[in-house]
Design an enzyme around this catalytic site. Structure first.
Site, short mmCIF file in Angstrom:
data_model
loop_
_atom_site.label_atom_id
_atom_site.label_comp_id
_atom_site.label_asym_id
_atom_site.label_seq_id
_atom_site.Cartn_x
_atom_site.Cartn_y
_atom_site.Cartn_z
N ASP A 87 15.29 1.45 -3.59
CA ASP A 87 13.98 0.87 -3.72
C ASP A 87 14.13 -0.73 -3.81
O ASP A 87 14.56 -1.32 -4.45
CB ASP A 87 13.26 1.42 -4.84
CG ASP A 87 11.69 0.96 -5.04
OD1 ASP A 87 11.43 -0.25 -4.46
OD2 ASP A 87 10.80 1.64 -5.72
N LYS A 113 2.84 -3.67 -2.55
CA LYS A 113 3.09 -5.01 -2.87
C LYS A 113 3.28 -6.16 -2.07
O LYS A 113 2.25 -6.65 -1.54
CB LYS A 113 4.45 -4.93 -3.94
CG LYS A 113 4.66 -3.48 -4.66
CD LYS A 113 3.64 -3.74 -5.86
CE LYS A 113 3.59 -2.58 -6.75
NZ LYS A 113 3.67 -1.20 -6.31
C1 LIG Z 1 9.75 -0.64 -7.53
C2 LIG Z 1 8.38 0.15 -7.17
N1 LIG Z 1 8.65 1.15 -6.60
C3 LIG Z 1 7.70 2.37 -6.32
C4 LIG Z 1 6.34 1.98 -6.77
C5 LIG Z 1 5.26 3.01 -6.42
O1 LIG Z 1 4.53 2.64 -5.53
P1 LIG Z 1 3.01 2.85 -5.23
O2 LIG Z 1 2.30 2.31 -6.32
O3 LIG Z 1 2.49 1.98 -3.98
O4 LIG Z 1 2.77 4.04 -5.14
C6 LIG Z 1 5.92 1.02 -7.58
C7 LIG Z 1 4.77 0.56 -8.17
O5 LIG Z 1 4.42 -0.21 -8.92
C8 LIG Z 1 7.03 -0.16 -7.79
O6 LIG Z 1 7.04 -1.30 -8.50
#
Ligand SMILES: Cc1ncc(COP(=O)(O)O)c(C=O)c1O
Length: 389
Positions: A178, A203
């Site tokens: 990620d 983000k």
């Molecule tokens: C590192 C990380 N991965 C995945 C996600 C999940 O993403 P989403 O809120 O777009 O579903 C977040 C959400 O804050 C995140 O900070």
């Protein structure tokens, strides 16, 4: 499914602007059109055109996917309606009886996926406090993947991606990374050997707190076929309008991140000298080893930092005193926003687990925006001064 066969000679900060051109439209528009049509005419009973139905393929989404693939220098990218939808699609790859190793320090929503849905689906997992300490002994016969978030959320611990890749591949396990906190501007997990990169594009790629989106990028054609099937079958695809918003937001990614990183450096220096702060966390701040790894595998530290306030600080008062900076979750937008992970992003963790990771009630996560750094620092300092007993 479209394949990106090009490797661009453009620099990244040109590619974010030029990577999804609207070259072939009849009006010569610079920005790509938004194709809202949900369905497309067949050529005749036996022949369908390139497009059939919006969930399966959409020209605007393909542009966004191509853009993300080019930025990652990946063969394939897939767009989803959220970061969690992207992760859920990746996790669909695993079957009952499989085992996954993950860093313990991950986004709370991903933790919830592991603890609730993996458990329900009989997929075993282990959380490692420090993935840099991973050894052959951590792998079992049924270990299928290692899941990495680096820098981790919210204590910004750094994992050596190449080292994890070498170990995982020896055991025929995939490496999923990620890369939300870094983006392809600062870090390229695929180039370091990772198999799959995942993003919450909500983000930095979106960048304006007005888009929910997720992406997967990868090179392996058979995994890409599988994810294309899952994308269409599970159906959490990125809408045409959001694909357009993603393309527009991404144009300023490099510009925003340059400014955000400059601001973050100034904020770190100010907080390190503030008597109300016990510790400031940023990628590489924990120890010399992680500092070296971060310098080697990333081009910068991003703009998310965390800090622990002293017991003298009343955090409720601190958040109330902030004049410009908003108390809100998320990160990567142009506005500076601040939150307490223990009671928001990391609320899904049991308290004992949270505390093991250093996510206690005095820890604050700060996503630094693009405002003038003097205004950001002044707002933090006045709120800290007014909330000390
Ligand atoms: C590192 C990380 N991965 C995945 C996600 C999940 O993403 P989403 O809120 O777009 O579903 C977040 C959400 O804050 C995140 O900070």
């Amino acid at each position: 499914m479209t394949e990106n066969k090009t490797t661009s000679s453009l620099h990244y900060d040109s590619l974010v602007v030029q990577g999804a051109p609207a070259r072939q439209n009849e009006y010569g528009a610079i920005m790509p059109p938004i194709f809202l049509s949900t369905t497309y005419r067949f050529e005749d009973l036996d022949h369908q055109g390139t497009y059939e139905y919006v969930r399966t393929q959409n020209p605007t989404r393909e542009k966004a996917e191509r853009l993300i693939a080019r930025l990652e220098d990946a063969r394939y990218a897939f767009g989803f309606s959220s970061g969690m939808a992207a992760l859920a699609t990746i996790f669909e790859h695993f079957k009952p009886g499989d085992h996954i190793i993950s860093s313990a320090n991950i986004y709370g929503g991903t933790y919830r996926f592991f603890s609730d849905l993996f458990t329900k689906n009989q997929i075993a997992y282990n959380f490692k406090q420090d993935l840099n300490a991973l050894t052959d002994a951590d792998f079992k016969e049924n270990t299928r993947a290692v899941y990495i978030e680096t820098p981790s959320n919210p204590t910004l611990r750094v994992t050596d991606i190449a080292k994890v890749v070498a170990l995982a591949h020896r055991h025929h396990a995939l490496v999923i990374c990620d890369n939300t906190f870094m983006t392809s501007y600062l870090q390229r997990p695929l180039a370091l050997g990772a198999d799959i990169v995942a993003y919450s594009a909500t983000k930095y790629f979106g960048g304006h707190a007005d888009l929910c989106a997720g992406f997967i990028a990868l090179n392996d054609p058979s995994l890409a076929e599988e994810f294309y099937f899952f994308q269409n079958t599970l159906g959490a695809t990125l809408s045409p309008f959001d694909s357009y918003t993603l393309i527009r937001g991404t144009k300023t990614l490099a510009l925003r991140l340059d400014r955000q990183q400059e601001n973050a450096k100034a904020v770190i220096a100010a907080l390190q000298n503030d008597p109300a702060i016990d510790e400031v966390y940023f990628p590489g701040s924990s120890n010399a080893v992680e500092h070296e790894i971060q310098a080697r595998q990333a081009r910068g530290n991003g703009s998310v930092i965390s800090f622990r306030v002293t017991e003298e600080v009343d955090l409720k008062r601190f958040f109330n005193q902030l004049q410009m900076i908003d108390l809100a979750v998320s990160l990567g937008g142009v506005e500076s926003i601040i939150c307490r992970p223990a009671t928001s992003t990391h609320e899904p963790y049991p308290q004992a687990e949270r505390e093991k990771l250093g996510v206690d009630n005095q820890l604050v996560r700060f996503a630094v925006g693009i405002e003038n750094k003097a205004d950001i620092i002044a707002d933090l300092q006045q709120a800290l001064a007014r909330s000390r007993s």
